[in-house]
Write a protein that holds these residues in place. Structure first.
Motif, PDB file in Angstrom:
ATOM      1  N   VAL A  83      -0.462   5.093  -0.667  1.00 12.92           N
ATOM      2  CA  VAL A  83      -0.347   6.144   0.333  1.00 12.92           C
ATOM      3  C   VAL A  83       0.283   7.393  -0.276  1.00 12.92           C
ATOM      4  CG1 VAL A  83       0.825   6.817   2.469  1.00 12.92           C
ATOM      5  CG2 VAL A  83      -0.271   4.572   2.296  1.00 12.92           C
TER       6      VAL A  83
ATOM      7  N   VAL B  59       0.814  -1.216   0.000  1.00  6.87           N
ATOM      8  CA  VAL B  59       0.000   0.000   0.000  1.00  6.87           C
ATOM      9  C   VAL B  59       0.848   1.267   0.000  1.00  6.87           C
ATOM     10  CG1 VAL B  59      -1.903  -1.148   1.170  1.00  6.87           C
ATOM     11  CG2 VAL B  59      -0.201   0.074   2.518  1.00  6.87           C
TER      12      VAL B  59
ATOM     13  N   GLU C  82       2.220   6.277   6.891  1.00  8.10           N
ATOM     14  CA  GLU C  82       1.323   7.378   6.535  1.00  8.10           C
ATOM     15  C   GLU C  82       1.862   8.718   7.017  1.00  8.10           C
ATOM     16  OE1 GLU C  82      -3.101   6.259   6.836  1.00  8.10           O
ATOM     17  OE2 GLU C  82      -2.093   4.867   8.200  1.00  8.10           O
TER      18      GLU C  82
ATOM     19  N   THR D  19      -6.026   4.499   3.051  1.00  6.51           N
ATOM     20  CA  THR D  19      -4.987   3.529   3.375  1.00  6.51           C
ATOM     21  C   THR D  19      -5.558   2.300   4.069  1.00  6.51           C
ATOM     22  OG1 THR D  19      -3.394   5.339   3.622  1.00  6.51           O
ATOM     23  CG2 THR D  19      -2.793   3.208   4.543  1.00  6.51           C
TER      24      THR D  19
END
Length: 440
Positions: A148, A144, A393, A179
């Protein structure tokens, strides 16, 4: 309006108080009498007595309270309608409590109301934790990473062009929801509906297990979310998905480790834990930029320093302030005996600013500080499984902010609302900022 995210120990509606069955000895009772209540103490001017639920917002910026507690009442006894709560504020004492899982029990209720790992101990906790950990592997986080950055880049670019806005709605919530929906395996098109659902789940959870008033219709709205997630789990199981919810679905339908209800509740926990605390962590970063504006230029010039910025932010203004525990036996802390069966709140945020651990400048943000040993993501067997995702993040967001934005400005008296009505987490609820975009 008081936030629905209360987390105060208390009874389940329609049941007997969720009080430990352990007894208080006569020696313990005598010791209790020696500990005055928070409201009986002579607090310094400007500091109201510490309470379990911050209904007025007086504890929105609690660090002066914590400093006074560490110095004068490292074990603070606070009266509550259901039962007393003991707050432990010094680093060494908090660390000891976090490491002694068999004595400081994570399960504060006689019956666990939801399949949340933060409510469990022992084999039940390890079973649930193992299911979640199977989905939060480095490979899963790496999958991911591009998403992000792509989402964050678009959000920050728009924010810079518009000259700022409300950071939670414009930046933090869209990123964290995109996310967590990706890693959980929930369609992003349905994310907006989760705002309503999760607010109701929090309120229902707090009402059922933490003696909070809740919200009208919270259980009914929560059931809508449970029904939705049940269908999602069915789909992910058929697809043999590698998303976190796919692992949860296999633990239910394939292995029989979980019941259907436990699988759904675990999905709810992962989603809420995945966006609420990270949203607040990133919101808290702007409070640091307000006080230390030079950090924007430093991170822009040295992007790798964003790692140090995020770790110090988690220590300095981490969103999870308290860890609730139930004592399996009486303990002595800082010269005071807390009886068996008592509710204890380990003040993680206070420990993270303890001068005895972090030195005389513990209440200052220092990007070059050695932050090893902070409790921003928990400690021991209850260490946060989602911390790698939260770090990813936050690092991505702040690196982009520093590269696109030259300055951040806001008036705390008018532009900032801190979370209130909460006894577990803390931080930015609403923050409007003005920003100046960098000229390249």
């Amino acid at each position: 309006m008081v936030s629905p995210h209360w987390c105060c120990e208390g009874p389940r509606p329609g049941a007997h108080p969720e009080r430990s069955t352990m007894t208080i000895t006569s020696a313990d009772a005598a010791q209790i009498q020696k500990l005055p209540y928070s409201h009986e103490l002579d607090w310094p001017e400007g500091l109201s007595p510490w309470t379990v639920i911050d209904e007025t917002g007086a504890q929105g910026e609690p660090y002066a309270h914590f400093e006074w507690m560490r110095r004068h009442h490292p074990v603070l006894r606070v009266s509550h309608p259901q039962e007393d709560v003991y707050f432990v504020s010094r680093y060494a004492d908090v660390r000891k409590g976090m490491r002694a899982a068999k004595i400081y029990r994570n399960q504060v209720n006689d019956q666990v109301p939801f399949a949340f790992p933060t409510l469990m101990d022992g084999s039940a906790h390890m079973k649930i934790r193992k299911v979640v950990a199977a989905g939060f592997t480095p490979k899963a986080i790496g999958m991911v990473a591009d998403r992000v950055r792509d989402v964050a880049t678009g959000l920050v670019d728009d924010f810079a062009v518009q000259g700022g806005g409300e950071v939670a709605e414009a930046l933090n919530r869209p990123l964290t929801m995109a996310t967590i929906s990706g890693i959980l395996g929930v369609p992003y098109k349905d994310v907006e509906q989760f705002d309503t659902w999760t607010e109701s789940v929090w309120a229902w959870f707090a009402r059922v297990s933490r003696m909070a008033p809740g919200l009208p219709g919270d259980e009914e709205v929560s059931q809508d979310l449970f029904d939705y997630l049940g269908s999602i789990l069915e789909q992910l199981y058929e697809q043999d998905s590698e998303a976190v919810a796919g692992h949860i679905a296999r633990a239910w339908k394939g292995e029989g480790i979980l019941t259907r209800q436990q699988a759904i509740e675990l999905c709810v926990f992962v989603f809420i834990a995945g966006f609420d605390t990270t949203t607040r962590l990133m919101g808290n970063g702007y409070l640091v930029f307000k006080d230390y504006p030079e950090l924007l230029d430093r991170i822009d010039a040295h992007p790798r320093d964003v790692d140090k910025f995020v770790e110090e932010l988690v220590r300095f203004r981490g969103p999870v302030h308290k860890a609730p525990r139930r004592l399996a036996e009486a303990v002595e802390v800082a010269g005071a005996t807390i009886p068996a069966g008592s509710v204890v709140r380990l003040l993680l945020a206070s420990a993270n600013r303890d001068e005895e651990r972090w030195g005389p400048n513990a209440d200052k943000f220092d990007i070059d500080r050695n932050t090893e040993g902070h409790f921003g993501f928990g400690h021991g067997v209850h260490q946060c499984l989602g911390s790698p995702l939260a770090r990813l993040e936050a690092r991505t967001m702040f690196e982009l902010i520093a590269s696109r934005i030259d300055s951040v400005d806001f008036d705390p008296a008018h532009d900032l609302d801190l979370l209130k009505g909460n006894s577990l987490t803390n931080g930015v609820e609403r923050l409007n900022v003005k920003v100046t975009a960098r000229r390249r």
